[in-house]
Design an enzyme around this catalytic site. Structure first.
Site, PDB file in Angstrom:
ATOM      1  N   ASP A   1      10.525 -48.986  14.972  1.00  0.00           N
ATOM      2  CA  ASP A   1      11.722 -49.171  14.140  1.00  0.00           C
ATOM      3  C   ASP A   1      12.961 -49.064  15.039  1.00  0.00           C
ATOM      4  OD1 ASP A   1      13.152 -49.330  11.702  1.00  0.00           O
ATOM      5  OD2 ASP A   1      13.205 -47.136  11.496  1.00  0.00           O
TER       6      ASP A   1
ATOM      7  N   ASN B   1      12.093 -49.373   4.152  1.00  0.00           N
ATOM      8  CA  ASN B   1      11.984 -48.252   5.091  1.00  0.00           C
ATOM      9  C   ASN B   1      12.394 -46.937   4.427  1.00  0.00           C
ATOM     10  OD1 ASN B   1      11.569 -50.327   6.887  1.00  0.00           O
ATOM     11  ND2 ASN B   1      13.084 -49.634   8.371  1.00  0.00           N
TER      12      ASN B   1
HETATM   13  P1  13P Z   1      16.335 -43.408   5.179  1.00  0.00           P
HETATM   14  O1  13P Z   1      16.247 -42.300   6.178  1.00  0.00           O
HETATM   15  O2  13P Z   1      17.653 -43.460   4.495  1.00  0.00           O
HETATM   16  O3  13P Z   1      15.195 -43.426   4.233  1.00  0.00           O
HETATM   17  O4  13P Z   1      16.257 -44.773   6.007  1.00  0.00           O
HETATM   18  C1  13P Z   1      15.124 -45.013   6.768  1.00  0.00           C
HETATM   19  C2  13P Z   1      15.285 -46.242   7.558  1.00  0.00           C
HETATM   20  O5  13P Z   1      15.864 -47.215   7.127  1.00  0.00           O
HETATM   21  C3  13P Z   1      14.669 -46.270   8.892  1.00  0.00           C
HETATM   22  O6  13P Z   1      14.871 -47.490   9.527  1.00  0.00           O
END
Ligand code: 13P
Length: 281
Positions: A82, A228
């Site tokens: 990510d 996500n």
């Molecule tokens: P949150 O931490 O707000 O759930 O977002 C996670 C995210 O988008 C990681 O890329």
């Protein structure tokens, strides 16, 4: 063996009109809790870790653990980098077997984002992996600003970006933010609808923590295929372990790790059900 390619997983989500949860994991307990929920609900999932978190959870340790968990799972699991920020980290993730990588070019110019995304797509496709990119800026802790209106993905930029890259998955900014929302998120569904009409990539919603089930479902109906989630899991672990310490002062290390697994399991379960991805494995 159920380590799978993310693109095919998201294509199935498109056909079935649901979204796949992409759950951030930072240690073994988070992996165990996430995979357990997916197996129980027979849901495909994505295990992910962001480059910015590697100082707490090194990729050389986390990567093999995520991949082993995916291979052993009874449901399809994609393993994803990510918010990849640098090509060496993206290459490393692909070398060890990640089936998907994201390049986050949201802080560079559109031109530079397009050029680097093209390189990342080439690297990923060479090993049969999927590539995700981002345009516009998802707000919140990613860059500290809260002016979500100004950061929304422009339709013209998205059209150009898609035509030039044909990226597999594209994260869009529609008023969503990483971290805890200071007030209820006001998602721009009209913008999402327009983006879905002109972009043929699987659309991705970052900042899943704190969005209501109703809004998740609206996003899914307007084309979001990957969502996500991280902060909700971290906060759940923190809250539940605090309760454990308060209610059972004699707790031991294993009570603590099992409490963390259970907290992540419950959080993952709730999100899978919200995303309508149960029984889709
Ligand atoms: P949150 O931490 O707000 O759930 O977002 C996670 C995210 O988008 C990681 O890329």
């Amino acid at each position: 063996m159920s380590l799978v390619n993310m693109k095919e997983m998201l294509q199935k989500a498109e056909e079935g009109n649901y979204a796949v949860g992409s759950f951030s994991v930072l240690n073994m307990e988070m992996i165990i809790g996430t995979v357990r929920a997916a197996e129980e609900l027979k849901a495909p999932i994505i295990l992910q870790i962001a480059e910015g978190r590697l100082k707490y959870a090194p990729l050389a340790l986390m990567g093999p653990m995520m991949l082993s968990a995916a291979r052993a799972a009874s449901v399809p699991v994609a393993v994803h980098l990510d918010h990849g920020l640098t090509l060496p980290t993206i290459r490393y993730a692909l070398d060890i077997g990640f089936t998907s990588v994201m390049y986050d070019g949201s802080k560079v110019s559109l031109q530079e984002n397009i050029e680097t995304t093209k390189q990342v797509i080439q690297l990923a496709h060479k090993v049969g992996a999927t590539a995700e990119a981002e345009i516009g800026k998802v707000g919140g802790s990613e860059d500290g600003t809260e002016d979500l209106e100004l950061m929304a993905t422009s339709v013209e930029d998205a059209q150009r970006f898609y035509e030039e890259t044909k990226v597999d998955a594209l994260a869009v900014a529609i008023g969503n933010a990483h971290g805890v929302y200071k007030s209820a998120p006001q998602l721009q569904f009209d913008r999402l609808k327009q983006l879905n009409q002109i972009v043929d990539s699987a659309l991705v919603l970052h900042g899943g923590s704190g969005i209501t089930i109703e809004d998740f479902r609206k996003c899914i109906d307007l084309g979001i295929r990957k969502i996500n989630v991280m902060t909700a899991a971290l906060n759940r672990v923190t809250d539940e372990t605090k309760k454990l310490a308060q209610n059972c002062p004699g707790f031991n290390y294993f009570d603590y790790t099992q409490c963390a697994v259970e907290a992540v399991y419950q959080n993952t379960r709730e999100h899978i059900l919200a995303f309508r991805s149960e029984n889709k494995a």
